[in-house]
Design a protein around this motif. Sequence first.
Motif, PDB file in Angstrom:
ATOM      1  N   VAL A  66       0.806  -1.220   0.000  1.00  0.00           N
ATOM      2  CA  VAL A  66       0.000   0.000   0.000  1.00  0.00           C
ATOM      3  C   VAL A  66       0.841   1.273   0.000  1.00  0.00           C
ATOM      4  O   VAL A  66       0.290   2.373   0.004  1.00  0.00           O
ATOM      5  CB  VAL A  66      -1.008   0.011   1.180  1.00  0.00           C
ATOM      6  CG1 VAL A  66      -1.959  -1.168   1.076  1.00  0.00           C
ATOM      7  CG2 VAL A  66      -0.302  -0.001   2.530  1.00  0.00           C
ATOM      8  N   GLN A  67       2.165   1.130  -0.035  1.00  0.00           N
ATOM      9  CA  GLN A  67       3.014   2.317  -0.205  1.00  0.00           C
ATOM     10  C   GLN A  67       3.067   2.779  -1.662  1.00  0.00           C
ATOM     11  O   GLN A  67       3.592   3.848  -1.951  1.00  0.00           O
ATOM     12  CB  GLN A  67       4.433   2.023   0.306  1.00  0.00           C
ATOM     13  CG  GLN A  67       4.524   1.880   1.811  1.00  0.00           C
ATOM     14  CD  GLN A  67       5.937   1.601   2.270  1.00  0.00           C
ATOM     15  OE1 GLN A  67       6.906   2.168   1.755  1.00  0.00           O
ATOM     16  NE2 GLN A  67       6.078   0.711   3.243  1.00  0.00           N
ATOM     17  N   ASN A  68       2.549   1.942  -2.559  1.00  0.00           N
ATOM     18  CA  ASN A  68       2.479   2.305  -3.976  1.00  0.00           C
ATOM     19  C   ASN A  68       3.838   2.625  -4.594  1.00  0.00           C
ATOM     20  O   ASN A  68       3.981   3.583  -5.355  1.00  0.00           O
ATOM     21  CB  ASN A  68       1.522   3.499  -4.182  1.00  0.00           C
ATOM     22  CG  ASN A  68       0.079   3.095  -4.003  1.00  0.00           C
ATOM     23  OD1 ASN A  68      -0.307   1.970  -4.291  1.00  0.00           O
ATOM     24  ND2 ASN A  68      -0.736   4.017  -3.516  1.00  0.00           N
ATOM     25  N   VAL A  69       4.830   1.800  -4.262  1.00  0.00           N
ATOM     26  CA  VAL A  69       6.155   1.999  -4.852  1.00  0.00           C
ATOM     27  C   VAL A  69       6.515   0.863  -5.801  1.00  0.00           C
ATOM     28  O   VAL A  69       7.598   0.864  -6.391  1.00  0.00           O
ATOM     29  CB  VAL A  69       7.245   2.135  -3.759  1.00  0.00           C
ATOM     30  CG1 VAL A  69       6.990   3.369  -2.911  1.00  0.00           C
ATOM     31  CG2 VAL A  69       7.357   0.880  -2.901  1.00  0.00           C
ATOM     32  N   GLY A  70       5.609  -0.110  -5.947  1.00  0.00           N
ATOM     33  CA  GLY A  70       5.894  -1.241  -6.821  1.00  0.00           C
ATOM     34  C   GLY A  70       6.705  -2.315  -6.121  1.00  0.00           C
ATOM     35  O   GLY A  70       6.927  -2.274  -4.911  1.00  0.00           O
ATOM     36  N   ARG A  71       7.154  -3.282  -6.909  1.00  0.00           N
ATOM     37  CA  ARG A  71       7.859  -4.443  -6.358  1.00  0.00           C
ATOM     38  C   ARG A  71       9.369  -4.202  -6.309  1.00  0.00           C
ATOM     39  O   ARG A  71      10.152  -4.868  -6.989  1.00  0.00           O
ATOM     40  CB  ARG A  71       7.543  -5.680  -7.191  1.00  0.00           C
ATOM     41  CG  ARG A  71       6.089  -6.095  -7.177  1.00  0.00           C
ATOM     42  CD  ARG A  71       5.896  -7.348  -8.007  1.00  0.00           C
ATOM     43  NE  ARG A  71       4.572  -7.916  -7.834  1.00  0.00           N
ATOM     44  CZ  ARG A  71       4.221  -9.121  -8.279  1.00  0.00           C
ATOM     45  NH1 ARG A  71       5.108  -9.864  -8.926  1.00  0.00           N
ATOM     46  NH2 ARG A  71       2.998  -9.572  -8.094  1.00  0.00           N
ATOM     47  N   LYS A  72       9.766  -3.264  -5.483  1.00  0.00           N
ATOM     48  CA  LYS A  72      11.171  -2.862  -5.465  1.00  0.00           C
ATOM     49  C   LYS A  72      12.074  -3.930  -4.863  1.00  0.00           C
ATOM     50  O   LYS A  72      13.213  -4.116  -5.315  1.00  0.00           O
ATOM     51  CB  LYS A  72      11.316  -1.538  -4.707  1.00  0.00           C
ATOM     52  CG  LYS A  72      10.621  -0.363  -5.399  1.00  0.00           C
ATOM     53  CD  LYS A  72      11.186  -0.113  -6.782  1.00  0.00           C
ATOM     54  CE  LYS A  72      10.642   1.127  -7.463  1.00  0.00           C
ATOM     55  NZ  LYS A  72       9.268   0.986  -7.910  1.00  0.00           N
ATOM     56  N   THR A  73      11.618  -4.633  -3.846  1.00  0.00           N
ATOM     57  CA  THR A  73      12.446  -5.683  -3.254  1.00  0.00           C
ATOM     58  C   THR A  73      12.665  -6.802  -4.261  1.00  0.00           C
ATOM     59  O   THR A  73      13.786  -7.303  -4.423  1.00  0.00           O
ATOM     60  CB  THR A  73      11.783  -6.238  -1.986  1.00  0.00           C
ATOM     61  OG1 THR A  73      11.554  -5.173  -1.058  1.00  0.00           O
ATOM     62  CG2 THR A  73      12.666  -7.283  -1.314  1.00  0.00           C
ATOM     63  N   GLU A  74      11.599  -7.197  -4.933  1.00  0.00           N
ATOM     64  CA  GLU A  74      11.718  -8.218  -5.982  1.00  0.00           C
ATOM     65  C   GLU A  74      12.724  -7.776  -7.043  1.00  0.00           C
ATOM     66  O   GLU A  74      13.556  -8.566  -7.514  1.00  0.00           O
ATOM     67  CB  GLU A  74      10.356  -8.466  -6.630  1.00  0.00           C
ATOM     68  CG  GLU A  74      10.383  -9.449  -7.785  1.00  0.00           C
ATOM     69  CD  GLU A  74       9.125  -9.383  -8.630  1.00  0.00           C
ATOM     70  OE1 GLU A  74       9.007  -8.428  -9.427  1.00  0.00           O
ATOM     71  OE2 GLU A  74       8.265 -10.267  -8.488  1.00  0.00           O
ATOM     72  N   GLU A  75      12.664  -6.517  -7.430  1.00  0.00           N
ATOM     73  CA  GLU A  75      13.560  -5.987  -8.456  1.00  0.00           C
ATOM     74  C   GLU A  75      15.019  -6.113  -8.039  1.00  0.00           C
ATOM     75  O   GLU A  75      15.879  -6.512  -8.839  1.00  0.00           O
ATOM     76  CB  GLU A  75      13.199  -4.521  -8.728  1.00  0.00           C
ATOM     77  CG  GLU A  75      13.794  -3.943  -9.977  1.00  0.00           C
ATOM     78  CD  GLU A  75      13.243  -2.560 -10.313  1.00  0.00           C
ATOM     79  OE1 GLU A  75      13.962  -1.787 -10.961  1.00  0.00           O
ATOM     80  OE2 GLU A  75      12.088  -2.270  -9.924  1.00  0.00           O
ATOM     81  N   MET A  76      15.298  -5.800  -6.763  1.00  0.00           N
ATOM     82  CA  MET A  76      16.670  -5.895  -6.281  1.00  0.00           C
ATOM     83  C   MET A  76      17.124  -7.342  -6.178  1.00  0.00           C
ATOM     84  O   MET A  76      18.268  -7.680  -6.528  1.00  0.00           O
ATOM     85  CB  MET A  76      16.807  -5.215  -4.925  1.00  0.00           C
ATOM     86  CG  MET A  76      16.964  -3.700  -4.984  1.00  0.00           C
ATOM     87  SD  MET A  76      18.373  -3.150  -5.978  1.00  0.00           S
ATOM     88  CE  MET A  76      19.720  -4.039  -5.220  1.00  0.00           C
ATOM     89  N   LEU A  77      16.254  -8.240  -5.700  1.00  0.00           N
ATOM     90  CA  LEU A  77      16.629  -9.648  -5.581  1.00  0.00           C
ATOM     91  C   LEU A  77      16.929 -10.245  -6.952  1.00  0.00           C
ATOM     92  O   LEU A  77      17.880 -11.021  -7.116  1.00  0.00           O
ATOM     93  CB  LEU A  77      15.512 -10.431  -4.886  1.00  0.00           C
ATOM     94  CG  LEU A  77      15.300 -10.118  -3.401  1.00  0.00           C
ATOM     95  CD1 LEU A  77      14.086 -10.865  -2.862  1.00  0.00           C
ATOM     96  CD2 LEU A  77      16.541 -10.475  -2.580  1.00  0.00           C
ATOM     97  N   LYS A  78      16.136  -9.876  -7.955  1.00  0.00           N
ATOM     98  CA  LYS A  78      16.385 -10.377  -9.312  1.00  0.00           C
ATOM     99  C   LYS A  78      17.683  -9.816  -9.881  1.00  0.00           C
ATOM    100  O   LYS A  78      18.353 -10.473 -10.683  1.00  0.00           O
ATOM    101  CB  LYS A  78      15.205 -10.038 -10.218  1.00  0.00           C
ATOM    102  CG  LYS A  78      13.968 -10.899  -9.963  1.00  0.00           C
ATOM    103  CD  LYS A  78      12.845 -10.576 -10.943  1.00  0.00           C
ATOM    104  CE  LYS A  78      11.682 -11.542 -10.764  1.00  0.00           C
ATOM    105  NZ  LYS A  78      10.556 -11.229 -11.685  1.00  0.00           N
ATOM    106  N   LEU A  79      18.037  -8.616  -9.458  1.00  0.00           N
ATOM    107  CA  LEU A  79      19.278  -8.006  -9.922  1.00  0.00           C
ATOM    108  C   LEU A  79      20.494  -8.830  -9.489  1.00  0.00           C
ATOM    109  O   LEU A  79      21.532  -8.829 -10.156  1.00  0.00           O
ATOM    110  CB  LEU A  79      19.386  -6.577  -9.385  1.00  0.00           C
ATOM    111  CG  LEU A  79      20.426  -5.655 -10.008  1.00  0.00           C
ATOM    112  CD1 LEU A  79      20.129  -5.394 -11.486  1.00  0.00           C
ATOM    113  CD2 LEU A  79      20.464  -4.322  -9.247  1.00  0.00           C
ATOM    114  N   THR A  80      20.360  -9.553  -8.378  1.00  0.00           N
ATOM    115  CA  THR A  80      21.460 -10.402  -7.898  1.00  0.00           C
ATOM    116  C   THR A  80      21.591 -11.676  -8.720  1.00  0.00           C
ATOM    117  O   THR A  80      22.570 -12.417  -8.556  1.00  0.00           O
ATOM    118  CB  THR A  80      21.250 -10.802  -6.430  1.00  0.00           C
ATOM    119  OG1 THR A  80      20.166 -11.739  -6.329  1.00  0.00           O
ATOM    120  CG2 THR A  80      20.973  -9.590  -5.553  1.00  0.00           C
ATOM    121  N   GLY A  81      20.588 -11.971  -9.561  1.00  0.00           N
ATOM    122  CA  GLY A  81      20.574 -13.209 -10.329  1.00  0.00           C
ATOM    123  C   GLY A  81      19.713 -14.292  -9.717  1.00  0.00           C
ATOM    124  O   GLY A  81      19.632 -15.410 -10.249  1.00  0.00           O
TER     125      GLY A  81
END
Length: 444
Positions: A344-359
Motif C-alpha cells: 500500500v506504499q504504492n512503490v511497486g515491487r522494489k524488493t523483488e527488483e533488487m533480488l532479481k538483480l542479484t541473479g
Amino acid sequence: MREGNLEAPTRHPIAWKEPDFYDEAACEKELGRIFDICHGCRRCVSLCNAFPTLFDLIDAAGDAETAGVPKQEFWKVVDQCYLCDVCFMTKCPYVPPHAWNLDFPHTMLRAKAIQYKTGKMKFRDKLLTSTELVGTLSSIPVVVHFVNAANRNGPARAVLQKVLGVQKERQLPEFDSANFRANASVSHNHPVREGERSPGKVAVFSTCYVNYNEPGLGHDLLKLLDHNEIPYVLVQGETCCGMPKLELGDLETVEKYKERNIPRLYDLAQAGYAIVTPVPSCTLMFKAELPLLFAADVRCKAVSEAMYDPFEYFVLRHKDGLLKTDFKVPLGRVSYHIPCHSRVQNVGRKTEEMLKLTGATVNTVERCAGHDGTWGVKEEYYALSMKIGKPVFKAMAKDEPDYVSSDCAIAGRHILQGMNEAGATGRKEKQHPLTLLRIAYGLD
C-alpha cells in the motif's frame, strides 16, 4: 451515480480531535452506511476475515439485509480488521474521490479509537503494543535469557496463554540484549553523491523490532549502505513509530510518539537525508498515517516526502547509476512475500527488483499472510491467521525454495511456521531481503 473510480484513491485527513469522532451512535451510523455499500459489492471478501464476518451477519439477517443486523454486531467486524489498508488501496471502487467516500480502514480506526476511549481494550492488547517498554525490559542482560527460554517452553507458554491470551503455538521473535542502536557501526566518511532520483545520504530509523528483536537486520542495512559508499547517520532519540498504538486505537499515545520523533526526523529531512526504516509498517506510518492524523503539522508532510523503503531507495540509486552490482554469492531460489504495508506504499515491487538483480530466481507472492503485528499472536485470532495464511504458505513452498523471505520479519516467521506445519520440503531458510542482499554481495 457512476460505478467506481477511474482516478487514483485519495484520502482525507482524520479528524480525530473533533468531539464527533468519538460519538458512538454517529460511528455506528457510518458503519451501517459503508457496510451497506460493501454488501452490494463484495469484491473484498477474500482479503481478510472482516468481510466474511460482515457478509455472514448480513446473510443471517435475511431479507432485512444490513438493516437487520443489530448495531452491537457491527463491532465484530471492527475486531476482525487489522488496518492493512489493502481494501482501500487495491480493491474498493468507492474510495474518494468517488461520491460515496468510502474509507473502510479509517472507519474501522475510528471505531477502534472509540473502543479504546471507552475502556474496551484488554490489558494484553495495551501491553503487546507497548513495543519500546516490552523491548527495553525483555532485552535486559540476564532477563533476556529467561524471556527467550520461556517463549520456547511449552508449559510457560501455556501459562502465558492463560494469563495474557497469547496463543501458545505461535512462534514468537526472540529478544536480543545487544540492542542495535547501542552497537551500530559508525558510517565511513564517504562523500555525498546526490542522484537525480535519490538523496546521497541516509538517516536510519531503526524501529523497535530491529533494535530489540533482530538487530542483525539493522547491521545488514548499514553494511549495504557502506558497501555502496552511502554515508549514513542513525536517528537519535527515536521511539516507537506509533503503528501498534494506531492499530489499537490509542491515538493520544500516537501523538506522544509523534511529538518525539517528528522534530528529529524533520531536521534530517531539511538537511537532505533520505530517511529509511527496515520495517514496512514503520515506513508506512511516517509516509501515510501521520500526515493524515496531523494534517496541520507541515513537518509530518516533509518527513513523509523524505521517507523511503530501503529497497525503494536502493532501486532509485541503481537507476541513478550509483549502486554497485558486484554480487558474488548466488542466492538460488527465493520465495519472496510482499507484506500488505509494503504493497500500500504504492512503490511497486522494489524488493523483488533488487533480488532479481542479484541473479536470484524469485517466486513472488503478493497476498496477505494473515499475521499483522500483534493480531496473529492472540488466542482468539491465531487459528484465523493461519487459515488466512494457507494460500500464502502453499504458494511460498513452490519449487522448494532455498530461502523464504518477507520485508516484514514477523510475517516471514509466520509463513515459515505455516510452511513447516503444512509439511513443505526443501531448505527453506528464512532470511530478510536485507540479509539476502548482504549475502549476495558477499559481505560478512
